[in-house]
Design a protein around this motif. Structure first.
Motif, short mmCIF file in Angstrom:
data_model
loop_
_atom_site.label_atom_id
_atom_site.label_comp_id
_atom_site.label_asym_id
_atom_site.label_seq_id
_atom_site.Cartn_x
_atom_site.Cartn_y
_atom_site.Cartn_z
N PRO A 1 3.72 -48.12 -22.29
CA PRO A 1 4.69 -48.91 -21.54
C PRO A 1 4.38 -48.98 -20.04
CG PRO A 1 5.55 -46.70 -21.84
CD PRO A 1 4.18 -46.75 -22.50
N ASP A 2 4.77 -50.08 -19.43
CA ASP A 2 4.85 -50.23 -17.98
C ASP A 2 6.25 -50.77 -17.74
OD1 ASP A 2 2.20 -49.59 -17.20
OD2 ASP A 2 1.52 -51.59 -17.76
N TYR A 3 6.91 -50.33 -16.67
CA TYR A 3 8.26 -50.82 -16.43
C TYR A 3 8.61 -50.74 -14.95
CZ TYR A 3 9.27 -45.79 -16.74
OH TYR A 3 9.26 -44.43 -16.56
N THR A 4 9.63 -51.48 -14.57
CA THR A 4 10.12 -51.50 -13.19
C THR A 4 10.63 -50.10 -12.85
OG1 THR A 4 10.72 -53.82 -13.41
CG2 THR A 4 11.75 -52.59 -11.61
N LYS A 5 10.05 -49.51 -11.83
CA LYS A 5 10.41 -48.14 -11.44
C LYS A 5 11.54 -48.11 -10.40
CE LYS A 5 6.78 -46.17 -13.61
NZ LYS A 5 6.24 -47.18 -14.43
N GLU A 6 11.66 -49.16 -9.59
CA GLU A 6 12.70 -49.20 -8.56
C GLU A 6 14.04 -49.56 -9.19
OE1 GLU A 6 10.19 -51.79 -8.47
OE2 GLU A 6 8.80 -50.26 -7.73
N PRO A 7 15.15 -49.11 -8.58
CA PRO A 7 16.46 -49.54 -9.09
C PRO A 7 16.58 -51.07 -9.06
CG PRO A 7 16.71 -47.73 -7.53
CD PRO A 7 15.26 -48.17 -7.47
N ILE A 8 17.17 -51.61 -10.12
CA ILE A 8 17.36 -53.06 -10.23
C ILE A 8 18.79 -53.34 -9.79
CG2 ILE A 8 17.31 -55.04 -11.79
CD1 ILE A 8 15.44 -53.24 -13.61
N LEU A 9 18.94 -54.08 -8.71
CA LEU A 9 20.26 -54.35 -8.15
C LEU A 9 21.06 -55.29 -9.04
CD1 LEU A 9 19.25 -54.76 -4.40
CD2 LEU A 9 20.21 -52.74 -5.54
N PRO A 10 22.40 -55.25 -8.94
CA PRO A 10 23.23 -56.14 -9.76
C PRO A 10 22.80 -57.61 -9.64
CG PRO A 10 24.60 -54.53 -8.66
CD PRO A 10 23.20 -54.37 -8.09
N GLY A 11 22.67 -58.26 -10.78
CA GLY A 11 22.26 -59.66 -10.82
C GLY A 11 20.75 -59.88 -10.76
N LYS A 12 19.99 -58.83 -10.49
CA LYS A 12 18.52 -58.95 -10.37
C LYS A 12 17.84 -58.59 -11.70
CE LYS A 12 18.74 -60.08 -6.09
NZ LYS A 12 18.48 -61.42 -5.68
N LYS A 13 16.54 -58.91 -11.76
CA LYS A 13 15.76 -58.71 -12.98
C LYS A 13 14.64 -57.71 -12.77
CE LYS A 13 16.69 -63.43 -14.39
NZ LYS A 13 17.07 -63.65 -15.76
N GLY A 14 14.29 -57.05 -13.85
CA GLY A 14 13.14 -56.16 -13.91
C GLY A 14 12.38 -56.48 -15.17
N LYS A 15 11.37 -55.65 -15.49
CA LYS A 15 10.62 -55.92 -16.71
C LYS A 15 10.10 -54.64 -17.33
CE LYS A 15 6.24 -56.84 -14.39
NZ LYS A 15 5.12 -57.72 -14.24
N ILE A 16 9.90 -54.73 -18.62
CA ILE A 16 9.28 -53.66 -19.40
C ILE A 16 8.15 -54.33 -20.17
CG2 ILE A 16 9.57 -51.99 -21.25
CD1 ILE A 16 12.60 -51.95 -20.43
N THR A 17 6.95 -53.86 -19.96
CA THR A 17 5.79 -54.40 -20.67
C THR A 17 5.30 -53.35 -21.66
OG1 THR A 17 5.15 -55.65 -18.69
CG2 THR A 17 3.48 -55.41 -20.41
N LEU A 18 5.14 -53.76 -22.92
CA LEU A 18 4.59 -52.88 -23.93
C LEU A 18 3.19 -53.37 -24.29
CD1 LEU A 18 7.69 -52.38 -26.27
CD2 LEU A 18 6.89 -50.91 -24.40
N HIS A 19 2.21 -52.49 -24.13
CA HIS A 19 0.81 -52.78 -24.45
C HIS A 19 0.50 -52.11 -25.79
CE1 HIS A 19 0.12 -53.85 -20.16
NE2 HIS A 19 1.00 -52.88 -19.96
N PHE A 20 -0.01 -52.90 -26.73
CA PHE A 20 -0.28 -52.39 -28.08
C PHE A 20 -1.75 -52.54 -28.43
CE2 PHE A 20 -0.56 -53.62 -32.69
CZ PHE A 20 -0.37 -52.34 -33.21
N ASP A 21 -2.35 -51.46 -28.93
CA ASP A 21 -3.74 -51.44 -29.38
C ASP A 21 -3.76 -51.41 -30.90
OD1 ASP A 21 -6.40 -50.95 -30.02
OD2 ASP A 21 -6.62 -49.26 -28.63
N SER A 22 -4.25 -52.48 -31.52
CA SER A 22 -4.21 -52.62 -32.98
C SER A 22 -5.42 -52.02 -33.69
CB SER A 22 -4.11 -54.10 -33.34
OG SER A 22 -5.31 -54.78 -32.99
N THR A 23 -6.26 -51.31 -32.97
CA THR A 23 -7.52 -50.81 -33.53
C THR A 23 -7.37 -50.07 -34.85
OG1 THR A 23 -8.48 -50.66 -31.33
CG2 THR A 23 -9.53 -49.34 -33.03
#
Length: 165
Positions: free
Chosen positions: A112-134
């Motif tokens: 995972p990668d994700y927004t580390k800073e606090p997300i203020l009311p009404g604002k957006k952040g993200k969570i990215t999931l990286h998957f290795d299918s090997t």
């Protein structure tokens, strides 16, 4: 000494996660790519912090509410060995800052990668999931628990894929 530590981490990952690369005829350390090394590091860090502590940490912050763009994603058909990622958008719908304390995948094949800073009311952040299918064939379903300062934490994100040879 660094090689021994890396070898130890690789062995730990092989034992703890069924998603790690199997090694035939070569040293384990030579077969770890950066995604796998990051997964091992994340797994070790998460093992040090039990789930109840993660939940307690998230709940100690003033509670807020959250909306996700989606909580489930289907990658569809992907080729074995392909590395894919998906971004889940997070919106703070409450009155207090939203804090993502941790994102804990269910398997070492997901980083995972994700927004580390606090997300203020009404604002957006993200969570990215990286998957290795090997190391997968056929249908797979994976999870990641998101520890945030909301009433019903953790929030579970899921994804699926059909791995083709």
């Amino acid at each position: 000494m660094k090689s021994i530590k890396l070898l130890s981490l690789a062995i730990f990952c092989n034992i703890a996660f069924s998603c790690t690369k199997k090694v035939e005829g070569s040293p384990i350390a030579d077969n770890i790519d950066s995604t796998q090394a990051t997964a091992v590091t994340n797994a070790l860090a998460q093992e040090e912090q039990p789930e109840d502590e993660l939940l307690k940490e998230a709940k100690e912050k003033p509670l807020t509410t959250v909306a996700f763009s989606e909580t489930d994603h289907n990658f569809g058909e992907i080729k074995k060995g392909e590395k894919v990622e998906h971004v889940f958008e997070v919106t703070n719908t409450g009155k207090n800052p939203l804090i993502i304390s941790n994102v804990k995948p269910g398997c070492g094949c997901t980083v995972p990668d994700y927004t580390k800073e606090p997300i203020l009311p009404g604002k957006k952040g993200k969570i990215t999931l990286h998957f290795d299918s090997t190391n997968f064939d056929g249908a797979v379903n994976k999870i990641a628990d998101v520890y945030v300062n909301v009433e019903k934490a953790p929030v579970r994100l899921t994804f699926s894929a059909n791995i083709l040879p």
